[in-house]
Design a protein around this motif. Structure first.
Motif, short mmCIF file in Angstrom:
data_model
loop_
_atom_site.label_atom_id
_atom_site.label_comp_id
_atom_site.label_asym_id
_atom_site.label_seq_id
_atom_site.Cartn_x
_atom_site.Cartn_y
_atom_site.Cartn_z
N GLY A 188 0.76 -1.21 0.04
CA GLY A 188 -0.20 -0.14 -0.05
C GLY A 188 0.81 1.05 -0.03
O GLY A 188 2.18 1.24 0.52
N ARG A 189 0.42 2.44 -0.66
CA ARG A 189 1.16 3.47 -0.61
C ARG A 189 0.02 4.67 -0.46
O ARG A 189 -0.85 4.83 -1.00
CB ARG A 189 1.79 3.58 -1.93
CG ARG A 189 3.11 2.90 -2.28
CD ARG A 189 3.61 3.55 -3.43
NE ARG A 189 4.93 2.77 -3.89
CZ ARG A 189 5.44 2.59 -5.20
NH1 ARG A 189 4.57 2.97 -6.17
NH2 ARG A 189 6.32 1.71 -5.24
N LEU A 190 0.15 5.49 0.50
CA LEU A 190 -0.36 6.72 0.68
C LEU A 190 0.43 7.70 -0.17
O LEU A 190 1.84 8.19 0.34
CB LEU A 190 -0.40 7.07 2.29
CG LEU A 190 -0.98 8.31 2.69
CD1 LEU A 190 -2.33 8.62 2.22
CD2 LEU A 190 -1.19 8.51 4.16
N ILE A 191 -0.27 8.58 -0.93
CA ILE A 191 0.62 9.25 -1.83
C ILE A 191 0.12 10.82 -1.70
O ILE A 191 -1.07 11.21 -1.76
CB ILE A 191 0.52 8.71 -3.32
CG1 ILE A 191 1.22 7.49 -3.35
CG2 ILE A 191 1.53 9.86 -4.25
CD1 ILE A 191 1.12 6.79 -4.55
N HIS A 192 0.98 11.77 -1.55
CA HIS A 192 0.71 13.02 -1.91
C HIS A 192 1.77 13.74 -2.93
O HIS A 192 2.74 13.65 -3.04
CB HIS A 192 1.45 14.08 -0.51
CG HIS A 192 1.41 15.34 -0.58
ND1 HIS A 192 0.06 15.96 -0.69
CD2 HIS A 192 2.22 16.25 -0.61
CE1 HIS A 192 0.61 17.51 -1.02
NE2 HIS A 192 1.64 17.52 -0.59
N TYR A 193 0.81 14.28 -3.92
CA TYR A 193 1.17 14.98 -5.07
C TYR A 193 1.27 16.29 -4.75
O TYR A 193 0.46 16.97 -4.50
CB TYR A 193 0.49 14.65 -6.34
CG TYR A 193 0.37 13.48 -6.84
CD1 TYR A 193 1.37 12.77 -7.62
CD2 TYR A 193 -0.58 12.27 -6.21
CE1 TYR A 193 1.06 11.34 -8.22
CE2 TYR A 193 -0.71 10.98 -6.63
CZ TYR A 193 0.33 10.64 -7.69
OH TYR A 193 0.37 9.16 -7.85
N HIS A 194 2.66 16.74 -4.92
CA HIS A 194 3.02 18.44 -4.32
C HIS A 194 2.14 19.52 -5.33
O HIS A 194 2.39 19.47 -6.44
CB HIS A 194 4.17 18.61 -4.22
CG HIS A 194 4.99 17.66 -3.18
ND1 HIS A 194 6.18 17.87 -2.64
CD2 HIS A 194 4.83 16.47 -2.75
CE1 HIS A 194 6.57 17.11 -1.86
NE2 HIS A 194 5.66 16.02 -1.83
N SER A 195 1.59 20.30 -4.46
CA SER A 195 1.04 21.59 -5.33
C SER A 195 2.39 22.54 -5.26
O SER A 195 3.25 22.48 -4.72
CB SER A 195 0.18 22.14 -4.39
OG SER A 195 0.56 22.79 -3.04
N ALA A 196 2.14 23.81 -6.25
CA ALA A 196 3.19 24.73 -6.22
C ALA A 196 3.55 25.38 -4.69
O ALA A 196 4.68 25.78 -4.34
CB ALA A 196 2.44 25.92 -6.93
N VAL A 197 2.33 25.50 -3.82
CA VAL A 197 2.57 25.82 -2.46
C VAL A 197 3.56 25.03 -1.43
O VAL A 197 4.41 25.55 -1.08
CB VAL A 197 1.20 26.16 -1.75
CG1 VAL A 197 1.28 26.24 -0.26
CG2 VAL A 197 0.34 26.93 -2.41
N ASP A 198 3.40 23.70 -1.86
CA ASP A 198 4.24 22.70 -0.99
C ASP A 198 5.62 22.71 -1.59
O ASP A 198 6.59 22.75 -0.81
CB ASP A 198 3.67 21.24 -1.48
CG ASP A 198 2.12 21.17 -1.09
OD1 ASP A 198 1.65 21.95 -0.01
OD2 ASP A 198 1.63 20.17 -1.56
N GLY A 199 5.91 22.86 -2.87
CA GLY A 199 7.15 23.02 -3.51
C GLY A 199 7.87 24.20 -3.00
O GLY A 199 9.12 24.16 -2.61
#
Length: 435
Positions: A188-199
């Motif tokens: 299993g993988r919990l995945i967060h795809y970064h926004s411009a804010v996160d970057g």
């Protein structure tokens, strides 16, 4: 690119129908025979190779912890390390890299435990701990994180097993379901795809902590020594996740949840770092009307953006299912495209379960290989008659995605196939980013 604006509305399989199909014998199907045919068409060589399952009991409760992916991604590294260790989570992406596009948190899931604890049915109550959740403080947001993800993961494993059983019966056999059970575990993988804010936040955070080390690392990247993704322009740029096939049997995904900052329109540029620290809420629906998952459909020679019900589960075919079914199921070439520029501050959260055969499963399919290679050679001949634009697109896919015939040999075990696939995607060329 115009083709990426084409929308694919997935075939939507009601959970109630899946429950009946997986519990009934072939002789008892009756009206459900049409549903089974629709499933095989969606997952077969004439379809896109994926479908959605909706109406899963308590889907909303099961998905409610997806935003924790973002919280974990932006935590201080030492704090995050302690939480991951406590909940038996790991990561298969370089979390120390502040320029990463994706943060992934992995865990092992046991079939034996799942079968004992999560046989889904309409009467099952998966919200039994809601009273406890209501009393949790902000400081305890990660309380029982591992158990919460396991509950979601076991649900998704159950969906995959049921669908494998349905496909087996349609094809006449038990190989898919038996292969899954013999493997013993799923990932299993919990995945967060970064926004411009996160970057923006992570880069500033990294610069504050170790400016000198980051400068040295950036120099290595500029010299091509990092082994990370190299810029690929045209149709493969602006991706959260590069084009690839999954090489297991099924990949089960939650339909993604998108998060947006709490802000007044026009404030994003000035307050990006502050928004990264908190103040996010769920985006209603999908940006641009789709999940940002995109597939390449070879039948139509086009890229499609995938649309699915917001609280559904998506199941897509992997290469092992393609091989074991001798082409009756078709693996899906896919990627994840970033949201459009006006949604640049949205992040994307999902949980994925990879269902695969046992590592010692032997692939014996010389006839399948001959047929597959024959079709690829035929496609190469036909491609000479295609437009210049289509030929360019085909060549770009070939640079990124190694063909199956180059990775698979008759008599290989799944472990050997997995090793060779990983080597060709990531070894040396640097064309793929870590997933």
């Amino acid at each position: 690119m115009e083709e990426t604006e084409k929308i694919l509305q997935l075939y939507d399989l009601p959970f109630a129908d899946l429950l009946l199909l997986s519990s009934s014998s072939s002789e008892e199907l009756g009206p459900l025979d049409v549903v089974r045919s629709d499933i095989m068409e969606a997952l077969g060589p004439a379809g896109p190779g994926l479908l959605a399952i909706s109406g899963v009991p308590n889907a909303s409760a099961l998905r409610r912890h997806l935003p924790l992916a973002r919280n974990l991604a932006l935590l201080d590294a030492d704090h995050r390390k302690l939480i991951l260790k406590k909940h038996n989570l790991g990561s298969d992406v370089p979390l120390k890299d502040p320029s990463r596009k994706v943060s992934s948190f992995a865990m092992q899931l046991s079939y034996a435990y799942a079968l004992d604890h999560t046989q889904l049915n309409p009467e099952q109550d998966l919200q039994r701990s809601d009273s406890d959740k209501a009393t949790e403080s902000v400081d305890n947001e990660y309380k029982n994180l591992g158990n919460k993800l396991k509950e979601l993961g076991f649900c998704m494993m159950d969906l995959g097993l049921r669908l494998a059983r349905v496909c087996d019966r349609a094809m006449g056999g038990q190989e898919l379901e038996q292969s899954l059970l013999e493997s013993g575990t799923a990932k299993g993988r919990l995945i967060h795809y970064h926004s411009a804010v996160d970057g923006h936040f992570l880069l500033k955070q990294g610069a504050r902590k170790n400016r000198a080390k980051q400068t040295t690392r950036n120099q290595r990247i500029s010299q091509g020594g990092s082994g990370e993704i190299r810029p690929i322009r045209s149709i493969h740029s602006n991706l959260w996740q590069q084009w690839h096939y999954d090489y297991g049997i099924f990949t089960v995904l939650t339909a993604p949840l998108f998060l947006k900052p709490n802000c007044v329109e026009g404030e994003e540029e000035e307050e990006e770092e502050g928004f990264a620290d908190g103040g996010f809420k769920e985006f209603n629906g999908y940006p641009s009307g789709h999940t940002c998952l995109q597939i390449f459909d070879p039948n139509k020679n086009s890229v499609f953006m995938v649309k699915a019900p917001t609280e559904s589960f998506i199941v897509q075919v992997g290469e092992s299912a393609d091989i074991l079914s001798k082409g009756k199921l078709r693996a899906t070439l896919h990627s994840v495209g970033r949201a459009e520029e006006n949604f640049r501050n949205l992040s994307r959260e999902t949980f994925v379960v990879f269902l695969q055969p046992a590592w010692n499963k032997v692939f014996s399919m010389s006839d399948y290989l001959k047929k597959h290679i024959g079709l690829e050679l035929e496609d190469q001949v036909l491609s000479r008659e295609c437009s210049e634009e289509k030929r360019i697109a085909e060549e770009e896919f070939k640079k990124i995605v190694p063909p199956l015939w180059s990775r698979l040999k008759d008599g290989m075990t799944f472990a050997e196939f997995s090793r060779e696939t990983t080597k060709q995607y990531y070894g040396g060329s640097g064309l793929q980013s870590n997933r």
